[in-house]
Design a protein around this motif. Structure first.
Motif, PDB file in Angstrom:
ATOM      1  N   ASP A   1      46.226  20.140  48.789  1.00  0.00           N
ATOM      2  CA  ASP A   1      46.314  19.713  47.403  1.00  0.00           C
ATOM      3  C   ASP A   1      44.963  19.663  46.700  1.00  0.00           C
ATOM      4  O   ASP A   1      44.778  20.274  45.645  1.00  0.00           O
ATOM      5  CB  ASP A   1      46.980  18.336  47.342  1.00  0.00           C
ATOM      6  N   THR A   2      44.018  18.925  47.286  1.00  0.00           N
ATOM      7  CA  THR A   2      42.748  18.685  46.592  1.00  0.00           C
ATOM      8  C   THR A   2      41.646  19.657  46.980  1.00  0.00           C
ATOM      9  O   THR A   2      40.997  20.257  46.125  1.00  0.00           O
ATOM     10  CB  THR A   2      42.275  17.243  46.840  1.00  0.00           C
ATOM     11  N   LEU A   3      41.410  19.799  48.292  1.00  0.00           N
ATOM     12  CA  LEU A   3      40.291  20.625  48.728  1.00  0.00           C
ATOM     13  C   LEU A   3      40.523  22.112  48.499  1.00  0.00           C
ATOM     14  O   LEU A   3      39.577  22.896  48.471  1.00  0.00           O
ATOM     15  CB  LEU A   3      39.996  20.356  50.210  1.00  0.00           C
ATOM     16  N   VAL A   4      41.793  22.507  48.301  1.00  0.00           N
ATOM     17  CA  VAL A   4      42.079  23.920  48.019  1.00  0.00           C
ATOM     18  C   VAL A   4      42.487  24.110  46.558  1.00  0.00           C
ATOM     19  O   VAL A   4      41.766  24.729  45.780  1.00  0.00           O
ATOM     20  CB  VAL A   4      43.181  24.461  48.966  1.00  0.00           C
ATOM     21  N   ILE A   5      43.632  23.536  46.175  1.00  0.00           N
ATOM     22  CA  ILE A   5      44.193  23.849  44.859  1.00  0.00           C
ATOM     23  C   ILE A   5      43.379  23.231  43.725  1.00  0.00           C
ATOM     24  O   ILE A   5      43.054  23.907  42.733  1.00  0.00           O
ATOM     25  CB  ILE A   5      45.671  23.422  44.793  1.00  0.00           C
ATOM     26  N   CYS A   6      43.029  21.939  43.842  1.00  0.00           N
ATOM     27  CA  CYS A   6      42.208  21.320  42.787  1.00  0.00           C
ATOM     28  C   CYS A   6      40.843  21.989  42.677  1.00  0.00           C
ATOM     29  O   CYS A   6      40.288  22.133  41.572  1.00  0.00           O
ATOM     30  CB  CYS A   6      42.016  19.822  43.065  1.00  0.00           C
ATOM     31  N   SER A   7      40.293  22.393  43.815  1.00  0.00           N
ATOM     32  CA  SER A   7      38.983  23.066  43.796  1.00  0.00           C
ATOM     33  C   SER A   7      39.058  24.383  43.042  1.00  0.00           C
ATOM     34  O   SER A   7      38.104  24.774  42.350  1.00  0.00           O
ATOM     35  CB  SER A   7      38.496  23.302  45.226  1.00  0.00           C
ATOM     36  N   MET A   8      40.175  25.101  43.185  1.00  0.00           N
ATOM     37  CA  MET A   8      40.351  26.358  42.448  1.00  0.00           C
ATOM     38  C   MET A   8      40.270  26.108  40.947  1.00  0.00           C
ATOM     39  O   MET A   8      39.590  26.836  40.210  1.00  0.00           O
ATOM     40  CB  MET A   8      41.714  26.981  42.792  1.00  0.00           C
TER      41      MET A   8
END
Length: 481
Positions: free
Chosen positions: A327-334
């Motif tokens: 959720d955060t380290l992948v998608i939010c970072s994008m």
């Protein structure tokens, strides 16, 4: 003083230093007690997602993870990140990452404990979550804290993450894609004009929500298992396209994020009262929006995790902790990197011409990917609609279980709540974006406090249960019971 100003005052109190320190301290303690499980067992956790489970329960491990992700992957990933950078500068991303790294251990601990202390009813129905962790783990004298959590959990679903923010984000994206100039006005309300795109979008989502939530957990899970993985892959592909096409700008973006996180070179520095004020703004917005997005520490994901068909709490705790990473380290970072790479004329509120929410993210993606931007806006709208819709469904389930605990299984109250929930979805499109997000932040903090207290008190149980499991099982994926 306006209603939004009152909300802002409340938000500044509940998301003050005490709450921020409590959430970060909980994550740090869970990291220590679990022996850094988010670092040492992350690979095993991802492999365990598809392990076939046996035991009491209503969902598979993958189904529970998708149900939890359906409630976390939503507007927080697209709209929430945009509002965090807008208010706290690019540095909000760093604090979001720090909160997520620590929150991964928090998510593991809260989900593991939820399965350990869950209740199997006489009819085979399973109910679990922080309310039973508090009541059974901490003892009957702490039941008032369990009740407090359940009350806040019901409020978060009805007034916070579950309804207003999601449908508001959906309708904002639909309008941005089909009527960005707000030319087809349907009506005006309290000085705001609403286009037919907003009205129709809100009506469709309300009807779809009603059709699914009336079906209960199994229907919600089936929808989540199909939608969440597909939309996550599409959005990650979109984000990776941005990074690959602008890879030479990535180092400078990271440098700006790190400098901004400590009060340097931010658009909010002057307004926040200098470097220290800007740093606090970045920290507050990053942590608050990070928690909104991945829900680590809120105690929501454990409610779904407790329904898993398993007799091994540690295994499902590991499975669910991967949700924070995704959720955060992948998608939010994008999302965050795309906005920062797009430049200050996008994320700086003094230069972007009033861009906010999904419109800001769409403008950033359109600028860095090039073209006319229409295809990017449509694809972003599609992702946001499905992300937010599944979040609406997931949070209905969470808040229903909190209400079930409060009413001692009174399903009539739950059925009435479902219709109130659908009504809240219908109202959501017509609330201002700032009020919506402030209400969500407030209810999130109220829910997180009792859950974090229980995790701190039961941290010894977390450490003992984790150690016993790994001492007993040398190869978790192939071991017997």
């Amino acid at each position: 003083m306006t209603f939004e100003e009152v909300l802002g005052k409340i938000d500044s109190v509940v998301w003050g230093p005490v709450t921020i320190v409590l959430i970060l301290a909980t994550g740090l303690l869970m990291t220590i007690r679990s022996r850094g499980i988010q670092f040492t067992k992350l690979g095993l956790a991802f492999r365990t997602i598809f392990k076939k489970n046996e035991g009491h329960g209503e969902l598979s491990g993958f189904g529970a993870l998708c149900t939890a992700l359906s409630a976390t992957i939503g507007t927080g990933n697209i709209v929430g990140v945009a509002t965090a950078i807008l208010a706290g500068g690019p540095g909000a991303l760093l604090w979001m990452w720090i909160a997520a790294i620590l929150g991964t251990a928090t998510k593991y601990a809260e989900c593991m404990l939820s399965i350990k202390y869950r209740e199997v009813k006489e009819d085979g129905h399973i109910l679990g979550g922080p309310f039973y962790v508090i009541e059974k783990g901490m003892g009957k004298n702490w039941k008032w804290l369990a009740v407090l959590f359940a009350v806040f959990g019901t409020m978060v679903g009805l007034f916070g993450i579950g309804t207003f923010t999601q449908v508001n984000g959906i309708c904002g994206a639909v309008q941005n894609a089909f009527d960005p100039q707000n030319s087809a006005v349907a009506f005006e309300l309290a000085g705001h004009s609403y286009s037919w795109a907003t009205v129709i979008g809100g009506a469709v989502i309300t009807v779809c929500t009603a059709l699914v939530v009336i079906g209960g957990l199994r229907r919600i899970s089936k929808v989540a298992e199909k939608i969440v993985p597909l939309m996550a892959v599409i959005y990650v592909f979109l984000g990776l396209s941005v990074i690959i096409m602008n890879f030479t700008k990535v180092p400078a973006a990271f440098a700006l994020i790190f400098r901004s996180a400590f009060g340097a070179e931010t658009a909010v520095q002057a307004a926040a009262g200098g470097a220290l004020g800007a740093m606090m703004a970045a920290m507050q917005m990053g942590i608050a929006r990070g928690i909104f997005s991945n829900e680590a520490g809120l105690g929501s994901a454990p409610i779904a995790a407790s329904a898993v068909q398993t007799n091994e709490p540690v295994e499902q705790g590991m499975v669910n902790m991967t949700g924070t990473v995704i959720d955060t380290l992948v998608i939010c970072s994008m999302t965050g990197l795309s906005i920062v790479i797009a430049g200050g004329d996008i994320w700086n509120p003094a230069l972007n011409g009033g861009l906010n929410g999904s419109a800001l993210t769409a403008a950033a993606l359109s600028q860095v990917l090039g073209g006319d931007g229409l295809s990017v806006q449509f694809l972003l709208m599609l992702c946001l609609v499905f992300f937010a819709f599944t979040t609406i469904l997931g949070w209905d389930y969470y808040s229903e279980r909190c209400l079930e605990y409060l009413t001692r299984g009174n399903m009539t109250a739950v059925k009435v709540y479902r219709w109130l929930y659908i009504l809240a979805v219908a109202i959501g499109p017509y609330m201002t974006i700032s009020a919506v997000w402030t209400i969500a932040d407030i209810t999130n903090a109220l829910m997180a406090v009792p859950n974090c207290i229980s995790l701190i008190v039961l941290s010894g149980v977390v450490g003992k249960t984790t150690k016993e499991y790994f001492d007993r099982v040398s190869d978790p994926l192939h071991a017997g019971k």
